[in-house]
Design a protein around this motif. Structure first.
Motif, PDB file in Angstrom:
ATOM      1  N   LYS A  79      -8.640   6.067  10.356  1.00 26.25           N
ATOM      2  CA  LYS A  79      -7.543   7.016  10.222  1.00 26.25           C
ATOM      3  C   LYS A  79      -7.732   7.781   8.919  1.00 26.25           C
ATOM      4  O   LYS A  79      -7.895   7.185   7.858  1.00 26.25           O
ATOM      5  N   THR A  80      -7.719   9.102   9.003  1.00 28.01           N
ATOM      6  CA  THR A  80      -7.953   9.921   7.821  1.00 28.01           C
ATOM      7  C   THR A  80      -6.718  10.694   7.384  1.00 28.01           C
ATOM      8  O   THR A  80      -6.686  11.212   6.277  1.00 28.01           O
ATOM      9  N   GLU A  81      -5.718  10.788   8.241  1.00 26.34           N
ATOM     10  CA  GLU A  81      -4.510  11.517   7.886  1.00 26.34           C
ATOM     11  C   GLU A  81      -3.315  10.577   7.967  1.00 26.34           C
ATOM     12  O   GLU A  81      -3.175   9.813   8.924  1.00 26.34           O
ATOM     13  N   PHE A  82      -2.472  10.649   6.951  1.00 20.84           N
ATOM     14  CA  PHE A  82      -1.337   9.743   6.854  1.00 20.84           C
ATOM     15  C   PHE A  82      -0.055  10.543   6.639  1.00 20.84           C
ATOM     16  O   PHE A  82      -0.082  11.646   6.099  1.00 20.84           O
ATOM     17  N   ASP A  83       1.065   9.951   7.063  1.00 18.91           N
ATOM     18  CA  ASP A  83       2.382  10.534   6.850  1.00 18.91           C
ATOM     19  C   ASP A  83       3.129   9.669   5.844  1.00 18.91           C
ATOM     20  O   ASP A  83       3.104   8.445   5.933  1.00 18.91           O
ATOM     21  N   VAL A  84       3.781  10.316   4.875  1.00 20.70           N
ATOM     22  CA  VAL A  84       4.598   9.618   3.891  1.00 20.70           C
ATOM     23  C   VAL A  84       6.042   9.746   4.347  1.00 20.70           C
ATOM     24  O   VAL A  84       6.569  10.850   4.446  1.00 20.70           O
ATOM     25  N   VAL A  85       6.676   8.607   4.651  1.00 19.53           N
ATOM     26  CA  VAL A  85       8.030   8.602   5.196  1.00 19.53           C
ATOM     27  C   VAL A  85       8.983   7.974   4.181  1.00 19.53           C
ATOM     28  O   VAL A  85       8.773   6.842   3.737  1.00 19.53           O
ATOM     29  N   LEU A  86      10.022   8.714   3.827  1.00 22.25           N
ATOM     30  CA  LEU A  86      11.071   8.219   2.941  1.00 22.25           C
ATOM     31  C   LEU A  86      12.020   7.370   3.774  1.00 22.25           C
ATOM     32  O   LEU A  86      12.727   7.882   4.634  1.00 22.25           O
ATOM     33  N   ALA A  87      12.004   6.056   3.547  1.00 23.97           N
ATOM     34  CA  ALA A  87      12.839   5.144   4.333  1.00 23.97           C
ATOM     35  C   ALA A  87      14.261   5.090   3.800  1.00 23.97           C
ATOM     36  O   ALA A  87      15.209   4.965   4.567  1.00 23.97           O
ATOM     37  N   GLY A  88      14.425   5.187   2.493  1.00 27.59           N
ATOM     38  CA  GLY A  88      15.751   5.140   1.888  1.00 27.59           C
ATOM     39  C   GLY A  88      15.702   5.642   0.458  1.00 27.59           C
ATOM     40  O   GLY A  88      14.676   5.543  -0.212  1.00 27.59           O
ATOM     41  N   ALA A  89      16.839   6.176  -0.024  1.00 28.44           N
ATOM     42  CA  ALA A  89      16.880   6.765  -1.360  1.00 28.44           C
ATOM     43  C   ALA A  89      17.112   5.736  -2.450  1.00 28.44           C
ATOM     44  O   ALA A  89      16.757   5.962  -3.596  1.00 28.44           O
TER      45      ALA A  89
END
Length: 125
Positions: A56-66
């Motif tokens: 896998k060469t592309e990743f998503d950064v997901v904000l789970a909580g503030a």
């Protein structure tokens, strides 16, 4: 007068995230296409599902909580994405939300570190 690709890209670069989403939806409706379908077709052409799963060469950064330091998280989101205050606040308030899509592993790790230092909980997918 016809617009060049550069003119169109510059106009899109000045839009907010929400305006770009609305533009994509309008284009999908007008031309009867789906942006998701193009991605689904491109992945198997690149070497099949097995190769995509292995490397896998592309990743998503997901904000789970503030977390407790919401203001610091909003500042970090603005720094990472270049969004305005209103858009960054909406992204943090709407958590879980994707902060960056299709970035390298190093960029994803750097964004995760910055967000976690600001007090957010983050996932990389």
């Amino acid at each position: 007068m016809a617009l060049s690709k550069d003119d169109i890209l510059n106009a899109i670069a000045e839009m907010s995230v929400m305006e770009v989403v609305e533009l994509v939806e309008a284009m999908e409706e007008k031309f009867g296409v789906s942006a998701a379908a193009a991605v689904a077709v491109a992945a198997p052409a690149a070497g099949g599902d097995a190769a995509a799963a292995e490397e896998k060469t592309e990743f998503d950064v997901v904000l789970a909580g503030a977390g407790d330091k919401k203001v610091n998280v909003i500042k970090a989101v603005r720094a990472i994405t270049g969004l305005g205050l209103k858009e960054a606040k909406a992204m943090v308030d709407g958590a879980p939300s994707t902060v960056k899509e299709g970035v390298s592993k190093d960029d994803a790790e750097a964004a995760k570190k910055e967000l976690e230092e600001a007090g957010a909980s983050v996932e990389i997918k």
